[in-house]
Design a protein around this motif. Structure first.
Motif, PDB file in Angstrom:
ATOM      1  N   ASN A  44       0.213  -4.120  -6.380  1.00 37.23           N
ATOM      2  CA  ASN A  44       0.293  -3.204  -7.524  1.00 37.23           C
ATOM      3  C   ASN A  44       1.256  -3.719  -8.580  1.00 37.23           C
ATOM      4  OD1 ASN A  44       2.932  -1.277  -7.584  1.00 37.23           O
ATOM      5  ND2 ASN A  44       2.484  -1.810  -5.464  1.00 37.23           N
TER       6      ASN A  44
ATOM      7  N   CYS B 115      -5.589   4.695  -5.456  1.00 33.61           N
ATOM      8  CA  CYS B 115      -4.367   5.445  -5.175  1.00 33.61           C
ATOM      9  C   CYS B 115      -3.875   6.107  -6.454  1.00 33.61           C
ATOM     10  CB  CYS B 115      -3.316   4.486  -4.616  1.00 33.61           C
ATOM     11  SG  CYS B 115      -1.654   5.144  -4.551  1.00 33.61           S
TER      12      CYS B 115
ATOM     13  N   THR C 258      -0.749   4.430  -7.844  1.00 36.34           N
ATOM     14  CA  THR C 258      -1.076   3.166  -8.508  1.00 36.34           C
ATOM     15  C   THR C 258      -1.620   3.429  -9.900  1.00 36.34           C
ATOM     16  OG1 THR C 258      -1.536   2.041  -6.412  1.00 36.34           O
ATOM     17  CG2 THR C 258      -2.533   1.109  -8.388  1.00 36.34           C
TER      18      THR C 258
ATOM     19  N   ARG D  70       1.055   4.659 -12.398  1.00 35.11           N
ATOM     20  CA  ARG D  70       1.922   3.595 -12.903  1.00 35.11           C
ATOM     21  C   ARG D  70       1.192   2.715 -13.906  1.00 35.11           C
ATOM     22  NH1 ARG D  70       3.636   6.028  -9.188  1.00 35.11           N
ATOM     23  NH2 ARG D  70       5.796   6.136  -8.447  1.00 35.11           N
ATOM     24  N   GLN D  71      -0.082   2.484 -13.678  1.00 37.90           N
ATOM     25  CA  GLN D  71      -0.865   1.716 -14.646  1.00 37.90           C
ATOM     26  C   GLN D  71      -1.014   2.484 -15.957  1.00 37.90           C
ATOM     27  OE1 GLN D  71      -4.550   0.494 -12.772  1.00 37.90           O
ATOM     28  NE2 GLN D  71      -3.474  -0.543 -11.093  1.00 37.90           N
TER      29      GLN D  71
ATOM     30  N   CYS E 262       6.764   5.284  -4.900  1.00 34.33           N
ATOM     31  CA  CYS E 262       5.773   6.348  -4.874  1.00 34.33           C
ATOM     32  C   CYS E 262       6.005   7.196  -3.623  1.00 34.33           C
ATOM     33  CB  CYS E 262       4.360   5.765  -4.862  1.00 34.33           C
ATOM     34  SG  CYS E 262       3.994   4.789  -3.376  1.00 34.33           S
TER      35      CYS E 262
ATOM     36  N   GLY F  20       6.987  -1.729  -9.674  1.00 31.62           N
ATOM     37  CA  GLY F  20       5.934  -1.416  -8.726  1.00 31.62           C
ATOM     38  C   GLY F  20       6.328  -0.302  -7.782  1.00 31.62           C
TER      39      GLY F  20
ATOM     40  N   THR G 240      -4.218  -0.668  -4.113  1.00 29.60           N
ATOM     41  CA  THR G 240      -3.337  -1.142  -5.176  1.00 29.60           C
ATOM     42  C   THR G 240      -4.041  -2.045  -6.189  1.00 29.60           C
ATOM     43  OG1 THR G 240      -2.622  -2.882  -3.639  1.00 29.60           O
ATOM     44  CG2 THR G 240      -1.225  -0.935  -3.827  1.00 29.60           C
TER      45      THR G 240
END
Length: 412
Positions: free
Chosen positions: A318, A287, A290, A293-294, A56, A380, A250
């Protein structure tokens, strides 16, 4: 304290070290996947990567500043208070550059080693940040301090400082032993703050707090349950009358919001809806990287997948959360620390859902089923593309497929 010995914006030397970053962290394999829509099909094996994965902005910035620091001070002793990020290969690379670690993982007290440091020493603060008392001591000793704290973490600090100035106790959704959570808690002590904080790990621990607010349990029982997460001189009877929620950046967003909602409902039950503003506050401090990405993982899981591979440090919060999400949809989900964990028919992995500080790694043969197989992959925020590319290479070679086929992928 000398401001000229404190750096938060690097040294404007990115161009001087870019070739090193490209050499150590770039991956031609990942580049080709990106150009092909994050997808590749190779005989009976297909690999699909999440739309957001890996480094990131905050991690990229921290790594950049660490490399710049070594370039700027080639003859100085350089130290870092703890893991730069929770990525084994990254931290090993810093050691190769001669950067010394004052602590590792979640163990140790780096401040116990500060007495040996002085004005000739350079100290890097990692992306997670550091407790304010450490920073103050280092600067008072005249050390050169390079602060790589992530901007998202700084945003959380702003919120807890606001809570503390308004005499709200900060309830931090996070892991009490995590470097970031410790640093966040310390922010309640500055700028006239009240220094009051409590860390809750999950909804189970939150339930003890809400039971206390609703007067179902007393302060003694709450201390028995949550003393590990309480700040100094924490008094439940006075310090849980006004609370503001923050989080370790995270954590899972849906869980942070659920923690906040449970606390809000308890405050309404105790004080009434009309008085809630005087007793409860919540800012969304998750974040964005975070969350991205989820969200991208949820999108990836909409595809039919036989195997899911999640790459990142075993102590990376994370990454662990990504592994938990994946396991719920794809039973064959494997959290690996780097690409070297894939060794043909065998994979070394940490089972999703095991504790963040667990040291156990399982060796599992037969992880990649025979016949046509659809593999999903994500990583991650502290995982460099070089490790993602290595994982792809080793997945394909486990089925006797040459990596040359990836390098010949058409571009979209």
């Amino acid at each position: 304290m000398k401001q000229e010995n404190y750096y938060r914006r690097g040294f404007k030397m990115r161009g001087d070290i870019q070739h090193l970053l490209d050499r150590d962290y770039r991956s031609e394999i990942v580049d080709r996947f990106r150009e092909n829509g994050n997808y590749g099909e190779f005989g009976e094996v297909s690999i699909r990567i999440a739309d957001e994965f890996g480094f990131c902005y905050g991690v990229d910035r921290a790594v950049d500043y660490a490399f710049q620091t070594r370039e700027r001070f080639p003859d100085r002793d350089i130290y870092i208070t703890g893991d730069m990020i929770h990525n084994l290969s990254m931290n090993d690379r810093l050691r190769e550059m001669g950067i010394k670690f004052l602590s590792e993982g979640f163990d140790g007290r780096p401040d116990e080693k500060f007495s040996d440091l002085g004005p000739e020493d350079v100290i890097i603060l990692p992306a997670f940040g550091a407790p304010i008392e450490w920073v103050t001591e280092l600067r008072n000793k005249g050390c050169i301090v390079v602060d790589t704290t992530c901007g998202s973490v700084l945003s959380v600090w702003k919120r807890v400082k606001d809570y503390a100035r308004r005499d709200f106790t900060s309830i931090i959704h996070g892991k009490y032993y995590h470097e970031e959570t410790k640093a966040t808690a310390s922010q309640t002590n500055i700028d006239g703050g009240n220094g009051k904080w409590l860390v809750v790990r999950n909804l189970t621990e939150t339930a003890f707090v809400t039971d206390f607010i609703r007067q179902k349990i007393d302060a003694t029982e709450l201390r028995e349950r949550l003393s590990h997460g309480m700040g100094p001189d924490f008094d439940p009877d006075t310090d849980l009358r006004r609370v503001g929620v923050a989080n370790q950046t995270t954590m899972l967003m849906k869980e942070t919001m659920a923690v906040g909602e449970e606390l809000r409902k308890a405050m309404v039950d105790r004080y009434g809806e009309d008085e809630i503003a005087d007793h409860f506050d919540l800012f969304d401090t998750i974040c964005s990287a975070t969350q991205d990405r989820q969200d991208a993982l949820f999108g990836l899981l909409e595809h039919d997948l036989d195997v899911m591979v999640i790459i990142g440090g075993y102590n990376s919060s994370n990454t662990n959360n990504l592994a938990i999400i994946a396991k719920e949809r794809v039973p064959r989900s494997y959290h690996i620390t780097n690409g070297e964990c894939i060794r043909g028919d065998v994979i070394d992995h940490k089972p999703p859902g095991t504790p963040l500080d667990a040291r156990e790694e399982i060796e599992e043969p037969g992880w990649l089923p025979d016949g046509p197989v659809r593999v999903g992959l994500t990583a991650g925020a502290s995982t460099p593309n070089s490790q993602i590319g290595l994982a792809i290479k080793n997945i394909l070679e486990a089925r006797d497929i040459s990596i040359d086929e990836v390098l010949q992928l058409p571009t979209t």
